[in-house]
Design a protein around this motif. Structure first.
Motif, PDB file in Angstrom:
ATOM      1  N   VAL A  81      18.075  35.582  27.564  1.00  0.00           N
ATOM      2  CA  VAL A  81      18.152  34.190  27.375  1.00  0.00           C
ATOM      3  C   VAL A  81      19.527  33.964  26.501  1.00  0.00           C
ATOM      4  CG1 VAL A  81      17.235  32.109  26.493  1.00  0.00           C
ATOM      5  CG2 VAL A  81      15.980  33.356  28.145  1.00  0.00           C
ATOM      6  N   SER A  82      19.649  34.486  25.252  1.00  0.00           N
ATOM      7  CA  SER A  82      20.412  34.414  24.179  1.00  0.00           C
ATOM      8  C   SER A  82      21.861  34.848  24.984  1.00  0.00           C
ATOM      9  CB  SER A  82      20.393  35.412  23.244  1.00  0.00           C
ATOM     10  OG  SER A  82      19.014  34.725  22.202  1.00  0.00           O
ATOM     11  N   GLU A  83      21.948  35.805  25.626  1.00  0.00           N
ATOM     12  CA  GLU A  83      23.404  36.381  26.335  1.00  0.00           C
ATOM     13  C   GLU A  83      23.918  35.434  27.382  1.00  0.00           C
ATOM     14  OE1 GLU A  83      22.362  40.335  28.142  1.00  0.00           O
ATOM     15  OE2 GLU A  83      22.041  41.131  26.144  1.00  0.00           O
ATOM     16  N   ILE A  84      22.758  34.431  27.971  1.00  0.00           N
ATOM     17  CA  ILE A  84      23.240  33.522  29.139  1.00  0.00           C
ATOM     18  C   ILE A  84      23.640  32.347  28.353  1.00  0.00           C
ATOM     19  CG2 ILE A  84      22.331  31.881  30.860  1.00  0.00           C
ATOM     20  CD1 ILE A  84      20.409  34.322  31.514  1.00  0.00           C
ATOM     21  N   GLU A  85      23.198  32.053  27.108  1.00  0.00           N
ATOM     22  CA  GLU A  85      23.507  30.962  26.585  1.00  0.00           C
ATOM     23  C   GLU A  85      24.962  31.194  25.688  1.00  0.00           C
ATOM     24  OE1 GLU A  85      20.287  29.811  23.803  1.00  0.00           O
ATOM     25  OE2 GLU A  85      19.324  29.014  25.515  1.00  0.00           O
ATOM     26  N   ALA A  86      25.105  32.323  25.258  1.00  0.00           N
ATOM     27  CA  ALA A  86      26.384  32.757  24.644  1.00  0.00           C
ATOM     28  C   ALA A  86      27.624  32.745  25.632  1.00  0.00           C
ATOM     29  CB  ALA A  86      26.338  33.780  24.036  1.00  0.00           C
ATOM     30  N   ARG A  87      27.081  33.279  27.005  1.00  0.00           N
ATOM     31  CA  ARG A  87      28.191  33.330  28.181  1.00  0.00           C
ATOM     32  C   ARG A  87      28.505  31.625  28.259  1.00  0.00           C
ATOM     33  NH1 ARG A  87      25.420  37.659  30.175  1.00  0.00           N
ATOM     34  NH2 ARG A  87      24.170  36.188  31.756  1.00  0.00           N
ATOM     35  N   VAL A  88      27.541  30.774  28.574  1.00  0.00           N
ATOM     36  CA  VAL A  88      27.766  29.281  29.078  1.00  0.00           C
ATOM     37  C   VAL A  88      28.548  28.934  27.829  1.00  0.00           C
ATOM     38  CG1 VAL A  88      26.453  27.227  29.073  1.00  0.00           C
ATOM     39  CG2 VAL A  88      25.584  29.181  30.343  1.00  0.00           C
ATOM     40  N   THR A  89      28.255  28.998  26.672  1.00  0.00           N
ATOM     41  CA  THR A  89      29.151  28.635  25.397  1.00  0.00           C
ATOM     42  C   THR A  89      30.353  29.081  25.473  1.00  0.00           C
ATOM     43  OG1 THR A  89      27.098  28.403  24.204  1.00  0.00           O
ATOM     44  CG2 THR A  89      29.053  28.349  23.107  1.00  0.00           C
ATOM     45  N   ALA A  90      30.759  30.239  25.865  1.00  0.00           N
ATOM     46  CA  ALA A  90      32.144  30.791  25.857  1.00  0.00           C
ATOM     47  C   ALA A  90      33.024  30.076  26.946  1.00  0.00           C
ATOM     48  CB  ALA A  90      31.970  32.416  26.068  1.00  0.00           C
ATOM     49  N   GLY A  91      32.061  30.117  28.278  1.00  0.00           N
ATOM     50  CA  GLY A  91      32.562  29.307  29.471  1.00  0.00           C
ATOM     51  C   GLY A  91      33.297  27.853  29.156  1.00  0.00           C
ATOM     52  N   LEU A  92      32.910  27.446  28.026  1.00  0.00           N
ATOM     53  CA  LEU A  92      33.435  26.006  27.652  1.00  0.00           C
ATOM     54  C   LEU A  92      35.095  26.127  27.259  1.00  0.00           C
ATOM     55  CD1 LEU A  92      30.361  24.548  25.702  1.00  0.00           C
ATOM     56  CD2 LEU A  92      31.059  23.845  28.008  1.00  0.00           C
ATOM     57  N   SER A  93      35.443  27.150  26.907  1.00  0.00           N
ATOM     58  CA  SER A  93      36.789  27.304  26.553  1.00  0.00           C
ATOM     59  C   SER A  93      37.503  27.345  27.975  1.00  0.00           C
ATOM     60  CB  SER A  93      37.087  28.547  25.873  1.00  0.00           C
ATOM     61  OG  SER A  93      36.815  29.673  26.826  1.00  0.00           O
TER      62      SER A  93
END
Length: 99
Positions: A81-93
């Motif tokens: 879950v933490s990894e998915i949320e980190a990828r989603v956050t990184a995708g905002l760039s």
């Protein structure tokens, strides 16, 4: 602005007879920061009957957003879950564009 992470279910697969047990959940994790958004989604098989929490007898009660997402996140585990949320956050760039 701060990123807002939201988990949702985008549908589920259940038997049409008998106990109508849910066997698949489609989940989506969305991140929003201002007007920019990013998401990741997946479909997960649900293995029924492993614990008492898995015994879903009444789809009309079980199949709510909060219950389905709770099961999906539980099956994914805290690390994933933490990894998915980190990828989603990184995708905002970056942002998808269509022409």
């Amino acid at each position: 602005m701060a990123t807002t992470i939201t988990w949702s279910q985008e549908g589920y697969y259940a038997a049409t007879t008998g106990k109508k047990l849910v066997s698949k959940i489609k989940w989506k994790c969305t991140g929003v920061d201002g007007s920019i958004s990013s998401f990741e989604e997946g479909v997960m098989d649900i293995e029924m009957g492993k614990t008492s929490a898995d015994l879903v007898d009444d789809v009309s009660i079980f199949a709510t957003d909060s219950n389905l997402i709770a099961v999906a996140k539980s099956r994914l585990g805290d690390d994933q879950v933490s990894e998915i949320e980190a990828r989603v956050t990184a995708g905002l760039s970056q942002q998808w564009y269509t022409t």
